[in-house]
Scaffold this motif. Structure first.
Motif, PDB file in Angstrom:
ATOM      1  N   GLY A 142       8.359   1.870 -43.468  1.00 31.24           N
ATOM      2  CA  GLY A 142       7.250   2.569 -42.833  1.00 31.24           C
ATOM      3  C   GLY A 142       7.117   4.034 -43.170  1.00 31.24           C
ATOM      4  O   GLY A 142       6.494   4.787 -42.417  1.00 31.24           O
ATOM      5  N   ILE A 143       7.687   4.447 -44.302  1.00 32.63           N
ATOM      6  CA  ILE A 143       7.585   5.849 -44.723  1.00 32.63           C
ATOM      7  C   ILE A 143       6.751   5.913 -46.004  1.00 32.63           C
ATOM      8  O   ILE A 143       7.188   5.412 -47.043  1.00 32.63           O
ATOM      9  CB  ILE A 143       8.981   6.457 -44.982  1.00 32.63           C
ATOM     10  CG1 ILE A 143       9.839   6.392 -43.720  1.00 32.63           C
ATOM     11  CG2 ILE A 143       8.850   7.905 -45.467  1.00 32.63           C
ATOM     12  CD1 ILE A 143      11.283   6.800 -43.947  1.00 32.63           C
ATOM     13  N   PRO A 144       5.566   6.506 -45.972  1.00 34.29           N
ATOM     14  CA  PRO A 144       4.776   6.621 -47.199  1.00 34.29           C
ATOM     15  C   PRO A 144       5.374   7.678 -48.123  1.00 34.29           C
ATOM     16  O   PRO A 144       5.704   8.775 -47.688  1.00 34.29           O
ATOM     17  CB  PRO A 144       3.393   7.051 -46.698  1.00 34.29           C
ATOM     18  CG  PRO A 144       3.654   7.724 -45.394  1.00 34.29           C
ATOM     19  CD  PRO A 144       4.882   7.076 -44.807  1.00 34.29           C
ATOM     20  N   MET A 180       6.124  10.239 -40.495  1.00 32.11           N
ATOM     21  CA  MET A 180       5.047   9.254 -40.463  1.00 32.11           C
ATOM     22  C   MET A 180       5.534   7.895 -39.992  1.00 32.11           C
ATOM     23  O   MET A 180       4.752   7.060 -39.563  1.00 32.11           O
ATOM     24  CB  MET A 180       4.405   9.126 -41.843  1.00 32.11           C
ATOM     25  CG  MET A 180       3.578  10.312 -42.283  1.00 32.11           C
ATOM     26  SD  MET A 180       2.180  10.589 -41.174  1.00 32.11           S
ATOM     27  CE  MET A 180       1.308   9.026 -41.300  1.00 32.11           C
ATOM     28  N   ARG A 181       6.845   7.666 -40.063  1.00 32.06           N
ATOM     29  CA  ARG A 181       7.383   6.352 -39.669  1.00 32.06           C
ATOM     30  C   ARG A 181       7.020   6.025 -38.224  1.00 32.06           C
ATOM     31  O   ARG A 181       6.623   4.898 -37.920  1.00 32.06           O
ATOM     32  CB  ARG A 181       8.886   6.320 -39.869  1.00 32.06           C
ATOM     33  CG  ARG A 181       9.521   4.952 -39.628  1.00 32.06           C
ATOM     34  CD  ARG A 181      10.970   4.957 -40.074  1.00 32.06           C
ATOM     35  NE  ARG A 181      11.515   3.614 -40.084  1.00 32.06           N
ATOM     36  CZ  ARG A 181      12.243   3.086 -39.098  1.00 32.06           C
ATOM     37  NH1 ARG A 181      12.518   3.820 -38.021  1.00 32.06           N
ATOM     38  NH2 ARG A 181      12.708   1.856 -39.180  1.00 32.06           N
ATOM     39  N   ALA A 182       7.158   6.997 -37.350  1.00 34.58           N
ATOM     40  CA  ALA A 182       6.831   6.760 -35.938  1.00 34.58           C
ATOM     41  C   ALA A 182       5.339   6.505 -35.764  1.00 34.58           C
ATOM     42  O   ALA A 182       4.933   5.636 -34.976  1.00 34.58           O
ATOM     43  CB  ALA A 182       7.274   7.956 -35.094  1.00 34.58           C
ATOM     44  N   ALA A 183       4.510   7.245 -36.499  1.00 35.74           N
ATOM     45  CA  ALA A 183       3.064   7.073 -36.367  1.00 35.74           C
ATOM     46  C   ALA A 183       2.607   5.723 -36.886  1.00 35.74           C
ATOM     47  O   ALA A 183       1.598   5.177 -36.406  1.00 35.74           O
ATOM     48  CB  ALA A 183       2.348   8.189 -37.121  1.00 35.74           C
TER      49      ALA A 183
END
Length: 272
Positions: free
Chosen positions: A155-157, A264-267
């Motif tokens: 989940g990390i762009p 961004m992982r949390a979002a």
């Protein structure tokens, strides 16, 4: 219909998709060596070219990070285990080069299989150069490098508009030695860095990036065994990531990610 369901012709949905694709793999000829990348771990990350190569080879030299399920695709091939995992017994690189040359000169159909991509911290360039010097025909079959696919899996762009305009791939193997890279220069770019082979040196790397000017609050993560059932991710800050990864018992194979893309992982946590 799921991937194992059959149609009226007895085909699975995967077989139907391959038929529509009309993929025609190249032949692996005797005396040739193909340097192939197996991706980050999940067999679903294999490219079609690598899958076809495994189905043709009669000699497979593979690394420790390659999944047993992927090795099993090379049914009937003679297997040569090369190791190549930090802190574990491994063949010396010169011995691997010599093995590939010998197998090719014996007229074997050779696949040299590595985790990730052969040309991204995989010493594929060294092996290609050795083959070229000996006049051995070879190809390089790219694989998904863990430095990008592991981020996507967790989940990390790797890039995000408004956050970064570049991403740095670095090796942490030599951190703290005379052969180390300039972590301060990397810190000054302000761009996220993805570190391969750095788990043992994580405290050194984090300290060097902090000394180079990155804020202690900079988001950071350690990703272990990405895309496999053993996958684990710890997210912290640059100031605390070494301590928290150690407390979680994380060990290699692992990737270290430092930069605002980690936040961004949390979002993106709502994704499937």
């Amino acid at each position: 219909m799921n991937g194992s369901a059959l149609n009226r012709n007895g085909q699975t949905t995967v077989e139907q998709a391959l038929a529509r694709l009309n993929f025609k793999p190249r032949a692996l000829d005797p005396g040739h060596v193909w340097l192939a990348g197996a991706g980050p771990g999940d067999p679903g990350c294999l490219t079609l070219e690598v899958l076809a190569a495994l189905g043709q080879c009669d000699a497979l030299a593979y690394d420790a990070l390659v999944s047993p399920d992927v090795v099993a695709v090379a049914e009937g091939a003679e297997l040569f285990y090369a190791g190549k995992r930090g802190g574990q017994p491994s063949m010396k690189q010169d011995d691997i080069n010599a093995l590939l040359v010998r197998l090719a000169r014996e007229g074997r159909r050779v696949v040299r299989l590595k985790g990730g991509d052969p040309y991204i911290f995989g010493r594929g360039g060294e092996e290609a150069l050795a083959l070229a010097h000996e006049g051995i025909p070879f190809r390089v079959l790219s694989g998904l490098t863990s430095g990008l696919s592991a981020l996507a899996a967790t989940g990390i762009p790797a890039t995000m508009r408004g956050i970064n305009k570049a991403v740095i791939l670095a090796t942490g193997h030599a951190a703290g030695t005379d052969d180390d890279i300039d972590w301060a220069a990397i810190a000054r770019t302000g761009q996220p860095v993805v570190v391969y082979m750095g788990m043992a040196n994580l405290p050194i790397i984090a300290a060097a990036l902090l000394k180079g000017g990155l804020a202690p609050s900079t988001p950071a993560a350690v990703i272990v065994a990405a895309t496999t059932p053993q996958e684990r991710t710890v997210v912290a800050t640059l100031a605390t990531i070494a301590e928290e990864a150690a407390a979680a018992g994380l060990a290699s194979p692992a990737l270290i990610v430092v930069g605002d893309i980690v936040a961004m992982r949390a979002a993106l946590a709502g994704g499937t």
